[in-house]
Design an enzyme around this catalytic site. Structure first.
Site, short mmCIF file in Angstrom:
data_model
loop_
_atom_site.label_atom_id
_atom_site.label_comp_id
_atom_site.label_asym_id
_atom_site.label_seq_id
_atom_site.Cartn_x
_atom_site.Cartn_y
_atom_site.Cartn_z
N GLY A 253 31.19 16.52 62.76
CA GLY A 253 30.26 15.40 62.64
C GLY A 253 28.85 15.75 63.04
N ASP A 254 28.72 16.63 64.03
CA ASP A 254 27.39 17.07 64.47
C ASP A 254 26.69 17.85 63.36
OD1 ASP A 254 28.11 15.99 66.92
OD2 ASP A 254 28.87 17.91 67.66
#
Length: 310
Positions: A253-254
């Site tokens: 997600g980062d």
């Protein structure tokens, strides 16, 4: 310039344990350590995408020094404030047999509101109109629940676009300051609205409800292997998930947030943004630990991204 803020960073130790068994002796077959924390992960990926960022946040002790040294060795610019205590070490356990990822996270240092305000003042003094600030991850012990509200508001007043990647009460508080972009996953969005949202149509309606209520410009809803939804005021695009061999889902997600920030800074249109963020997320899933994928891998995945408008 892109600034990433990691208020509760960590040294990520990633280990592989085939057939992890509770209440038994387990043997590690592979291990690596990486400087981590959501904002730091974002900065590492931004660098691989050929853009520059400044990683800011709070560090402590020998672990904090190790994180700063590792980031500088990568050629990343940092602006950390050191405090008393020891930055946490988080253990990520990958079981390649059962295909599971288990996180065991330490609490980290305790930080006063005065320290947070000092770091915020230093950050906003550097911000210029059009800069991008990425606020992401958990908060250290001692932080008020309204911390992200304060930071979003202050960074916006300094002329920056704020990307907020948080969940639970931290996201709920930050929304009230109207960040430019948020990136919840489908479960976080469901919890926020008190509904079970499963289909792209339901998630799109929920995202637009938040945009209207809080004055948010863009919402990206990640759906794991099923892809992601990209919602702007004018249109919604659903991107299918790319099928790739999984090394670790930690930090996936980062990497999407990193691509969103890079795309925003470089002025990409929605189609280019969708391709870049989808490919970047998939490329980083193929990596071990929280290391950032090389751009060559991302570039190979770009033409494989499939998406359509809702």
């Amino acid at each position: 310039m892109i600034y990433t803020v990691t208020l509760n960073p960590a040294l990520d130790k990633t280990v592989e344990i085939p057939s992890l068994t509770v209440d038994s002796v387990n043997r590690i077959t592979a291990m690596r350590t990486d400087p981590g924390g959501k904002g730091i992960n974002v900065s590492k990926v931004i660098d691989k995408l050929g853009r520059k960022s400044i990683a800011a946040g709070i560090l402590g002790g020998d672990t904090g020094m190790a994180i700063q040294s590792a980031l500088k060795a990568m050629g990343l610019e940092t602006n950390f404030q050191f405090v008393e205590g020891e930055t946490r070490t988080n253990l990520k356990v990958i079981d390649p047999v059962n295909h599971t990822n288990t996180d065991i996270n330490e609490p980290g240092v305790t930080v006063s509101e005065e320290i947070l305000n000092s770091l915020l003042t230093a950050l906003t003094a550097r911000l210029e109109e059009g800069d991008i600030v990425v606020l992401s991850g958990s908060l250290p012990k001692g932080s008020p629940v309204y911390t992200y509200y304060t930071w979003v508001k202050a960074c916006k007043e300094a002329g920056a676009k704020v990307i907020l990647d948080a969940d639970g009460e931290l996201l709920e508080a930050g929304l009230k300051a109207s960040p430019y972009l948020i990136k919840p996953n489908n479960h976080e969005l469901s919890k926020l609205l008190g509904e079970t949202l499963t289909t792209p149509k339901e998630l799109n309606e929920a995202a637009r409800k938040l945009m209207t209520e809080y004055g948010i410009e863009k919402v990206v809803v990640s759906m794991g292997g099923q892809g992601a939804l990209y919602v702007t005021k004018d249109e919604t695009v659903y991107a299918e998930g790319l099928k790739v061999p999984v090394g670790s889902t930690v930090g996936a997600g980062d990497s999407v947030v990193a691509a969103l920030a890079a795309a925003e800074e470089s002025g990409m249109d929605l189609e280019e943004t969708v391709r870049l963020s989808t490919a970047t997320g998939a490329a980083n899933v193929m990596c071990s630990g929280t290391q950032a994928a090389e751009y060559e891998v991302i570039r190979e995945l770009l033409p494989k991204v499939v998406f359509h408008k809702l």
